[in-house]
Design a protein around this motif. Structure first.
Motif, PDB file in Angstrom:
ATOM      1  N   LEU A  87       0.847  -1.195   0.000  1.00 50.31           N
ATOM      2  CA  LEU A  87       0.000   0.000   0.000  1.00 50.31           C
ATOM      3  C   LEU A  87       0.876   1.235   0.000  1.00 50.31           C
ATOM      4  N   ASP A 124      -4.927  -1.899  -2.091  1.00 53.70           N
ATOM      5  CA  ASP A 124      -5.778  -0.711  -2.189  1.00 53.70           C
ATOM      6  C   ASP A 124      -6.808  -0.859  -3.311  1.00 53.70           C
ATOM      7  N   THR A 179     -12.281   1.878   1.194  1.00 54.12           N
ATOM      8  CA  THR A 179     -13.337   2.771   1.709  1.00 54.12           C
ATOM      9  C   THR A 179     -14.697   2.429   1.102  1.00 54.12           C
ATOM     10  N   LEU A 231     -13.516  17.325  13.636  1.00 53.51           N
ATOM     11  CA  LEU A 231     -13.761  16.687  12.347  1.00 53.51           C
ATOM     12  C   LEU A 231     -15.230  16.815  11.989  1.00 53.51           C
ATOM     13  N   ARG A 233     -11.206  18.496   8.569  1.00 51.97           N
ATOM     14  CA  ARG A 233     -10.743  19.028   9.850  1.00 51.97           C
ATOM     15  C   ARG A 233     -10.931  20.545   9.855  1.00 51.97           C
ATOM     16  N   PRO A 288     -16.211  11.600  13.416  1.00 51.96           N
ATOM     17  CA  PRO A 288     -15.550  10.324  13.142  1.00 51.96           C
ATOM     18  C   PRO A 288     -16.385   9.132  13.625  1.00 51.96           C
ATOM     19  N   GLY A 289     -15.870   7.937  13.368  1.00 54.52           N
ATOM     20  CA  GLY A 289     -16.482   6.722  13.910  1.00 54.52           C
ATOM     21  C   GLY A 289     -17.442   6.025  12.964  1.00 54.52           C
ATOM     22  N   GLY A 290     -17.461   6.460  11.698  1.00 52.45           N
ATOM     23  CA  GLY A 290     -18.346   5.816  10.723  1.00 52.45           C
ATOM     24  C   GLY A 290     -17.521   5.019   9.721  1.00 52.45           C
ATOM     25  N   THR A 293     -12.283   1.589   6.712  1.00 51.66           N
ATOM     26  CA  THR A 293     -11.213   1.671   5.704  1.00 51.66           C
ATOM     27  C   THR A 293     -10.010   0.838   6.137  1.00 51.66           C
ATOM     28  N   ILE A 294      -9.628   0.986   7.393  1.00 53.10           N
ATOM     29  CA  ILE A 294      -8.436   0.284   7.887  1.00 53.10           C
ATOM     30  C   ILE A 294      -8.699  -1.227   7.938  1.00 53.10           C
ATOM     31  N   PHE A 329      -6.322  -0.193  -6.491  1.00 48.40           N
ATOM     32  CA  PHE A 329      -6.241   0.963  -7.398  1.00 48.40           C
ATOM     33  C   PHE A 329      -5.610   0.619  -8.747  1.00 48.40           C
ATOM     34  N   GLN A 335       0.667   5.070   0.597  1.00 47.48           N
ATOM     35  CA  GLN A 335      -0.264   6.050   1.155  1.00 47.48           C
ATOM     36  C   GLN A 335      -0.388   7.255   0.222  1.00 47.48           C
ATOM     37  N   LEU A 336      -1.606   7.694  -0.007  1.00 48.15           N
ATOM     38  CA  LEU A 336      -1.882   8.866  -0.853  1.00 48.15           C
ATOM     39  C   LEU A 336      -2.342  10.023   0.027  1.00 48.15           C
ATOM     40  N   ILE A 373     -13.989  13.433   5.569  1.00 45.83           N
ATOM     41  CA  ILE A 373     -13.277  13.682   6.833  1.00 45.83           C
ATOM     42  C   ILE A 373     -12.613  15.044   6.689  1.00 45.83           C
ATOM     43  N   PRO A 415     -13.106   3.905  10.337  1.00 42.82           N
ATOM     44  CA  PRO A 415     -12.613   2.641  10.898  1.00 42.82           C
ATOM     45  C   PRO A 415     -12.757   1.451   9.942  1.00 42.82           C
TER      46      PRO A 415
END
Ligand SMILES: Nc1nc2c(c(=O)[nH]1)N[C@@H](CN(C=O)c1ccc(C(=O)N[C@@H](CCC(=O)O)C(=O)O)cc1)CN2
Ligand SMILES: [Mg+2]
Length: 303
Positions: free
Chosen positions: A97, A122, A145, A251, A238, A271-273, A278-279, A124, A99-100, A236, A276
């Motif tokens: 992976l 990923d 995601t 957020l 900020r 957060p919290g939707g 995605t990971i 992609f 990271q982007l 997401i 988590p």
């Protein structure tokens, strides 16, 4: 005022994660091998650093073999391509992976195209994109995601989404486009809306399912969403939160959450939707990739 269902991404991710842990232990018992993940970060973007740390930590917690490559922002493209080549050839690494976003002097698509499709956790690489869009998703690795978002939808609405009107707002390669493909394969009627869409509020008002992935804080207002609709907020964003103290942030998603509460059927918090999920879907893809490379493919996809 009835309260909408809050889609608890953290709790759902925890159940998916338990299942991954069980299957990784089975794999270890039968092959002596652990799923191997390499995460590559180029540069010092603080959010990316958090995500990469979280991926590495989760992989370790699941008993995966996990390696993290952190390279300075000045890293040349050829150096990164060389590292990908080494990881492609490493038999202990089943998933790679990057990271982007990458620093602007590096050609993102060139890097993503070099990753072996079977290690592209990923989802992609053009091969995986092609498998997903041509209806062969059981042989693909699916972007984390949107795949996680689909699981949240099915846990909320049940496994049959056919005939529902779905509007995906955003047409990115990492969320909007693969999300639309996944929903189409669930026999939803799918509209992809974007910055040039005319009468966006009215388009969204027709949706039973809204997936918001525009990256603009609270752009989608509550009165654009029809009563009883299910809302998946991928955004997401900020924002400064001086009320919490100097330099503090909070957020928010792409949807004005509070304006929706009186009438939506179900909604993901930020957060919290989706985050988590995605990971955890990255871990699912790494397990799937490892099983395929070790000659133990699943009879049918795990998730
Ligand atoms: N190579 C990739 N790059 C990026 C991806 C990706 O899927 N692959 N997605 C995003 C970032 N991302 C993972 O990499 C990611 C974003 C957010 C979360 C998450 O758990 N968010 C939390 C809130 C975290 C916070 O406080 O900042 C939540 O929503 O609850 C996980 C992963 C772009 N790059
Ligand atoms: Mg993502």
């Amino acid at each position: 005022m009835t309260q909408p269902t809050l889609i608890d991404g953290k709790a759902i991710a925890a159940t998916v994660r338990d299942e991954i842990g069980r299957r990784a232990s089975e794999l270890l018992a039968s092959t002596g091998k652990r799923p191997g993940l390499a995460v590559v970060l180029v540069g010092e973007d603080p959010a990316s650093e958090v995500y990469v740390r979280s991926k590495d930590r989760t992989a370790n917690e699941l008993g995966f073999h996990s390696v993290k490559h952190t390279l300075p922002a000045s890293t040349g493209e050829s150096h990164l391509l060389e590292l990908i080549g080494t990881l492609n050839d490493d038999p202990d690494i089943h998933g790679i992976l990057v990271q982007l976003p990458l620093p602007s002097h590096i050609d993102e698509s060139k890097v993503l195209r070099l990753i072996k499709p079977e290690k592209d956790v990923d989802g992609f690489h053009p091969v995986n994109v092609g498998l997903l869009t041509s209806g062969e998703k059981d042989h693909a690795l699916i972007p984390c995601t949107p795949h996680g978002s689909l699981i949240l939808l099915k846990r909320t609405l049940g496994s049959d989404l056919s005939g529902l009107n779905a509007v995906v707002v955003g047409r990115s390669n990492i969320v909007g486009k693969p999300m639309a493909s996944l929903l189409l394969q669930e026999s939803c009627t799918v509209t992809v809306a974007h910055s040039r869409t005319k009468d966006l509020p009215d388009v969204i008002r027709a949706a039973d399912i809204v997936v918001a992935a525009v990256g603009r804080p609270e752009m989608i207002r509550g009165d654009w969403i029809k009563r009883g609709a299910t809302v998946i907020d991928v955004g997401i964003n900020r924002l400064p939160a001086p009320e919490k103290g100097e330099g503090k942030t909070r957020l928010v998603g792409d949807v004005a959450f509070r304006e929706c509460q009186s009438h939506v059927g179900a909604i993901t918090p930020v957060p919290g939707g989706v985050g988590p999920m995605t990971i955890v879907m990255l871990m699912a893809n790494t397990l799937t990739a490892a099983r395929r490379q070790l000659g133990f493919p699943e009879d049918k996809p795990i998730f």
